[in-house]
Design a protein around this motif. Sequence first.
Motif, PDB file in Angstrom:
ATOM      1  N   PRO A  55     -12.416  -0.291   8.573  1.00  0.00           N
ATOM      2  CA  PRO A  55     -11.890   1.071   8.682  1.00  0.00           C
ATOM      3  C   PRO A  55     -12.205   1.852   7.408  1.00  0.00           C
ATOM      4  CG  PRO A  55     -10.139  -0.570   8.912  1.00  0.00           C
ATOM      5  CD  PRO A  55     -11.398  -1.317   8.633  1.00  0.00           C
ATOM      6  N   LEU A  56     -12.402   3.161   7.567  1.00  0.00           N
ATOM      7  CA  LEU A  56     -12.758   4.012   6.431  1.00  0.00           C
ATOM      8  C   LEU A  56     -11.753   3.836   5.278  1.00  0.00           C
ATOM      9  CD1 LEU A  56     -14.943   6.190   5.976  1.00  0.00           C
ATOM     10  CD2 LEU A  56     -13.236   7.879   6.634  1.00  0.00           C
ATOM     11  N   ALA A  57     -10.465   3.888   5.613  1.00  0.00           N
ATOM     12  CA  ALA A  57      -9.426   3.687   4.597  1.00  0.00           C
ATOM     13  C   ALA A  57      -8.713   2.368   4.898  1.00  0.00           C
ATOM     14  CB  ALA A  57      -8.432   4.837   4.638  1.00  0.00           C
ATOM     15  N   PRO A  58      -8.252   1.695   3.855  1.00  0.00           N
ATOM     16  CA  PRO A  58      -7.536   0.445   4.099  1.00  0.00           C
ATOM     17  C   PRO A  58      -6.141   0.715   4.677  1.00  0.00           C
ATOM     18  CG  PRO A  58      -7.436   1.001   1.794  1.00  0.00           C
ATOM     19  CD  PRO A  58      -8.289   2.055   2.437  1.00  0.00           C
ATOM     20  N   ALA A  59      -5.388  -0.344   4.899  1.00  0.00           N
ATOM     21  CA  ALA A  59      -4.060  -0.190   5.514  1.00  0.00           C
ATOM     22  C   ALA A  59      -2.968   0.043   4.466  1.00  0.00           C
ATOM     23  CB  ALA A  59      -3.753  -1.427   6.361  1.00  0.00           C
ATOM     24  N   LYS A  60      -3.342   0.280   3.190  1.00  0.00           N
ATOM     25  CA  LYS A  60      -2.297   0.289   2.151  1.00  0.00           C
ATOM     26  C   LYS A  60      -1.249   1.375   2.349  1.00  0.00           C
ATOM     27  CE  LYS A  60      -4.552   2.881  -1.626  1.00  0.00           C
ATOM     28  NZ  LYS A  60      -5.058   2.827  -2.999  1.00  0.00           N
ATOM     29  N   GLY A  61      -1.637   2.480   3.003  1.00  0.00           N
ATOM     30  CA  GLY A  61      -0.686   3.573   3.203  1.00  0.00           C
ATOM     31  C   GLY A  61       0.496   3.206   4.093  1.00  0.00           C
ATOM     32  N   PHE A  62       0.356   2.149   4.902  1.00  0.00           N
ATOM     33  CA  PHE A  62       1.494   1.710   5.728  1.00  0.00           C
ATOM     34  C   PHE A  62       2.618   1.136   4.861  1.00  0.00           C
ATOM     35  CE2 PHE A  62      -1.852   1.547   8.955  1.00  0.00           C
ATOM     36  CZ  PHE A  62      -1.203   2.110  10.043  1.00  0.00           C
ATOM     37  N   LEU A  63       2.243   0.566   3.724  1.00  0.00           N
ATOM     38  CA  LEU A  63       3.232  -0.124   2.893  1.00  0.00           C
ATOM     39  C   LEU A  63       3.538   0.657   1.613  1.00  0.00           C
ATOM     40  CD1 LEU A  63       1.556  -3.616   3.330  1.00  0.00           C
ATOM     41  CD2 LEU A  63       3.474  -2.687   4.636  1.00  0.00           C
ATOM     42  N   ARG A  67       2.684   9.628  -0.407  1.00  0.00           N
ATOM     43  CA  ARG A  67       3.790  10.395  -0.994  1.00  0.00           C
ATOM     44  C   ARG A  67       5.087   9.869  -0.385  1.00  0.00           C
ATOM     45  NH1 ARG A  67       4.147  16.992  -1.399  1.00  0.00           N
ATOM     46  NH2 ARG A  67       6.301  17.084  -2.118  1.00  0.00           N
ATOM     47  N   GLU A  68       6.083   9.621  -1.229  1.00  0.00           N
ATOM     48  CA  GLU A  68       7.293   8.950  -0.730  1.00  0.00           C
ATOM     49  C   GLU A  68       8.536   9.427  -1.483  1.00  0.00           C
ATOM     50  OE1 GLU A  68       7.278   4.635  -1.391  1.00  0.00           O
ATOM     51  OE2 GLU A  68       8.353   4.499   0.510  1.00  0.00           O
ATOM     52  N   LEU A  69       9.603   9.662  -0.733  1.00  0.00           N
ATOM     53  CA  LEU A  69      10.880  10.067  -1.331  1.00  0.00           C
ATOM     54  C   LEU A  69      11.544   8.841  -1.965  1.00  0.00           C
ATOM     55  CD1 LEU A  69      13.030  12.350  -1.551  1.00  0.00           C
ATOM     56  CD2 LEU A  69      13.930  11.563   0.654  1.00  0.00           C
ATOM     57  N   LEU A  70      11.994   8.980  -3.233  1.00  0.00           N
ATOM     58  CA  LEU A  70      12.648   7.841  -3.893  1.00  0.00           C
ATOM     59  C   LEU A  70      14.176   7.957  -3.892  1.00  0.00           C
ATOM     60  CD1 LEU A  70      10.313   7.189  -6.970  1.00  0.00           C
ATOM     61  CD2 LEU A  70      10.300   6.063  -4.761  1.00  0.00           C
ATOM     62  N   PHE A  71      14.675   9.155  -4.217  1.00  0.00           N
ATOM     63  CA  PHE A  71      16.128   9.360  -4.122  1.00  0.00           C
ATOM     64  C   PHE A  71      16.462  10.848  -4.177  1.00  0.00           C
ATOM     65  CE2 PHE A  71      15.374   8.551  -8.705  1.00  0.00           C
ATOM     66  CZ  PHE A  71      15.900   9.696  -9.267  1.00  0.00           C
ATOM     67  N   ARG A  72      17.711  11.163  -3.800  1.00  0.00           N
ATOM     68  CA  ARG A  72      18.228  12.528  -3.919  1.00  0.00           C
ATOM     69  C   ARG A  72      19.326  12.527  -4.984  1.00  0.00           C
ATOM     70  NH1 ARG A  72      16.574  14.851   0.846  1.00  0.00           N
ATOM     71  NH2 ARG A  72      16.451  13.362   2.540  1.00  0.00           N
ATOM     72  N   CYS A 238     -12.401   6.896  -5.155  1.00  0.00           N
ATOM     73  CA  CYS A 238     -12.415   5.436  -5.321  1.00  0.00           C
ATOM     74  C   CYS A 238     -10.990   4.884  -5.324  1.00  0.00           C
ATOM     75  CB  CYS A 238     -13.148   5.051  -6.600  1.00  0.00           C
ATOM     76  SG  CYS A 238     -12.549   5.911  -8.065  1.00  0.00           S
ATOM     77  N   THR A 239     -10.112   5.488  -6.138  1.00  0.00           N
ATOM     78  CA  THR A 239      -8.767   4.940  -6.259  1.00  0.00           C
ATOM     79  C   THR A 239      -7.948   5.142  -4.979  1.00  0.00           C
ATOM     80  OG1 THR A 239      -8.200   6.970  -7.431  1.00  0.00           O
ATOM     81  CG2 THR A 239      -8.578   5.023  -8.776  1.00  0.00           C
ATOM     82  N   SER A 240      -8.234   6.235  -4.255  1.00  0.00           N
ATOM     83  CA  SER A 240      -7.502   6.458  -2.995  1.00  0.00           C
ATOM     84  C   SER A 240      -7.910   5.429  -1.947  1.00  0.00           C
ATOM     85  CB  SER A 240      -7.779   7.855  -2.442  1.00  0.00           C
ATOM     86  OG  SER A 240      -7.319   8.817  -3.335  1.00  0.00           O
ATOM     87  N   LEU A 241      -9.213   5.125  -1.880  1.00  0.00           N
ATOM     88  CA  LEU A 241      -9.679   4.207  -0.840  1.00  0.00           C
ATOM     89  C   LEU A 241      -9.636   2.750  -1.268  1.00  0.00           C
ATOM     90  CD1 LEU A 241     -12.700   6.051   0.821  1.00  0.00           C
ATOM     91  CD2 LEU A 241     -10.331   5.958   1.546  1.00  0.00           C
ATOM     92  N   CYS A 242      -9.506   2.486  -2.552  1.00  0.00           N
ATOM     93  CA  CYS A 242      -9.476   1.081  -2.984  1.00  0.00           C
ATOM     94  C   CYS A 242      -8.169   0.437  -2.520  1.00  0.00           C
ATOM     95  CB  CYS A 242      -9.584   0.986  -4.502  1.00  0.00           C
ATOM     96  SG  CYS A 242      -9.562  -0.742  -5.029  1.00  0.00           S
ATOM     97  N   PRO A 243      -8.258  -0.645  -1.749  1.00  0.00           N
ATOM     98  CA  PRO A 243      -7.042  -1.234  -1.192  1.00  0.00           C
ATOM     99  C   PRO A 243      -6.140  -1.913  -2.217  1.00  0.00           C
ATOM    100  CG  PRO A 243      -8.968  -2.532  -0.571  1.00  0.00           C
ATOM    101  CD  PRO A 243      -9.483  -1.304  -1.269  1.00  0.00           C
ATOM    102  N   THR A 244      -6.656  -2.150  -3.437  1.00  0.00           N
ATOM    103  CA  THR A 244      -5.781  -2.783  -4.433  1.00  0.00           C
ATOM    104  C   THR A 244      -5.242  -1.784  -5.452  1.00  0.00           C
ATOM    105  OG1 THR A 244      -7.652  -3.357  -5.838  1.00  0.00           O
ATOM    106  CG2 THR A 244      -6.932  -5.033  -4.259  1.00  0.00           C
ATOM    107  N   CYS A 245      -5.703  -0.533  -5.433  1.00  0.00           N
ATOM    108  CA  CYS A 245      -5.188   0.450  -6.396  1.00  0.00           C
ATOM    109  C   CYS A 245      -3.739   0.811  -6.037  1.00  0.00           C
ATOM    110  CB  CYS A 245      -6.049   1.712  -6.395  1.00  0.00           C
ATOM    111  SG  CYS A 245      -7.515   1.547  -7.432  1.00  0.00           S
ATOM    112  N   SER A 246      -2.892   0.783  -7.032  1.00  0.00           N
ATOM    113  CA  SER A 246      -1.468   0.963  -6.747  1.00  0.00           C
ATOM    114  C   SER A 246      -0.783   1.907  -7.732  1.00  0.00           C
ATOM    115  CB  SER A 246      -0.762  -0.400  -6.804  1.00  0.00           C
ATOM    116  OG  SER A 246      -1.048  -1.008  -8.047  1.00  0.00           O
ATOM    117  N   CYS A 247      -1.538   2.635  -8.548  1.00  0.00           N
ATOM    118  CA  CYS A 247      -0.904   3.500  -9.549  1.00  0.00           C
ATOM    119  C   CYS A 247      -0.257   4.703  -8.876  1.00  0.00           C
ATOM    120  CB  CYS A 247      -1.930   3.971 -10.560  1.00  0.00           C
ATOM    121  SG  CYS A 247      -2.425   2.642 -11.654  1.00  0.00           S
ATOM    122  N   PHE A 248       0.907   5.051  -9.378  1.00  0.00           N
ATOM    123  CA  PHE A 248       1.590   6.236  -8.847  1.00  0.00           C
ATOM    124  C   PHE A 248       2.253   6.999  -9.971  1.00  0.00           C
ATOM    125  CE2 PHE A 248       4.658   2.705  -8.453  1.00  0.00           C
ATOM    126  CZ  PHE A 248       5.761   3.205  -9.113  1.00  0.00           C
TER     127      PHE A 248
END
Length: 341
Positions: A55-63, A67-72, A238-248
């Motif tokens: 697949p063009l992009a890996p499955a990392k976005g499922f996990l 962009r993700e809400l952390l707290f209010r 590269c970093t968006s599509l790399c399945p092991t990149c995890s920086c946020f």
Amino acid sequence: MKSYLLDSLENLFQHLAVSHKMFEPQSIPGSEDLHWLPSPKGPTSRYGTSKQVLPLAPAKGFLFPERELLFRFDGQTFIETLPEVAPQVLFGLQSCDLCAIAYQDQFFRQDSYYLARRKATILVGFDCLTPCDGGFCSTVDAGPFVRDGSADLILHPKGNEWLLIPASEQGLNAIQTLNLPPAPAEWRAEREQQQAEVAKMFPTDSHIRTGIERINQATISAEQWQRLGLQCLTCSGCTSLCPTCSCFTTFDTKTEGESNTFVRERCWDSCLYEAFQRETSGHNPSKEAGERLQRYWFHKFSDHYVDEFGRYGCIGCGRCEETCPGGIGVHSIMRRLEKES
Ligand code: SF4
Ligand code: SF4
């Protein structure tokens, strides 16, 4: 663990679909690229002996969503916003992308947001019987057959039938009521032999091996990194599509109309951005493009990370080569490092 004979992929898919939301890589009209999409009807017919396409992009976005809400914060109290994830199945993962998820599992092992998604997810992996274009999983111990412990269920084609290996307790529980017959005893040994044969089909990887050696022996000068770094357009492909990149990075936003309330979110970051390591004082340890590029490839191929994660940070998918507009994806950069040594 026992292994089973599966005569119909459709049966397994529909069985899992009773209690899980199903996702698999599919093409969309007008494009041959594969994308991870909901698959209420599946499975597609591309499994088995057909040519491998990632697949063009890996499955990392499922996990680890982009962009993700952390707290209010309501002015007095911090309110937890852990995701509620319905049980889901990622059906059709190749070994390289499964190794990437196993890598991310280690990186995020104490991250409750990642873990909430991960616990709700069953990973169904397929052995690859042919190399995919640009892939070099066999060089970095990430394929072509699914590695033990990286999937919940492993499928290996046997003519019109399948060897089904439950590779985790979650995988075994998921298929228990299917009452499948055991697979012929010799199929597991035949699978081992076949993996070595498929690994030999991959094109030459001397440039990757030489590049890894040079990165670890630190024989690449700052000038050489800078020359290569100037080709980086800072697009973060590269970093968006790399399945092991995890920086946020994290950011806070005031809630509209309410003076003392805000939300904190996180989103993917990229070590190729100029501001990635810039400190409030203005000091920036990776101010130069070459320094950022060196840092990226060190994280992919340094032996240091083998000690920490049990494998390189690159799983050999080749996606960075496909996407990089500057011509410094993995094959291009490793060929330059081989040529200019
Ligand atoms: S894909 Fe290429 S140009 Fe884009 S950030 Fe990565 S190295 Fe730079
Ligand atoms: S560095 Fe490139 S080839 Fe390696 S895992 Fe990341 S995207 Fe794939």
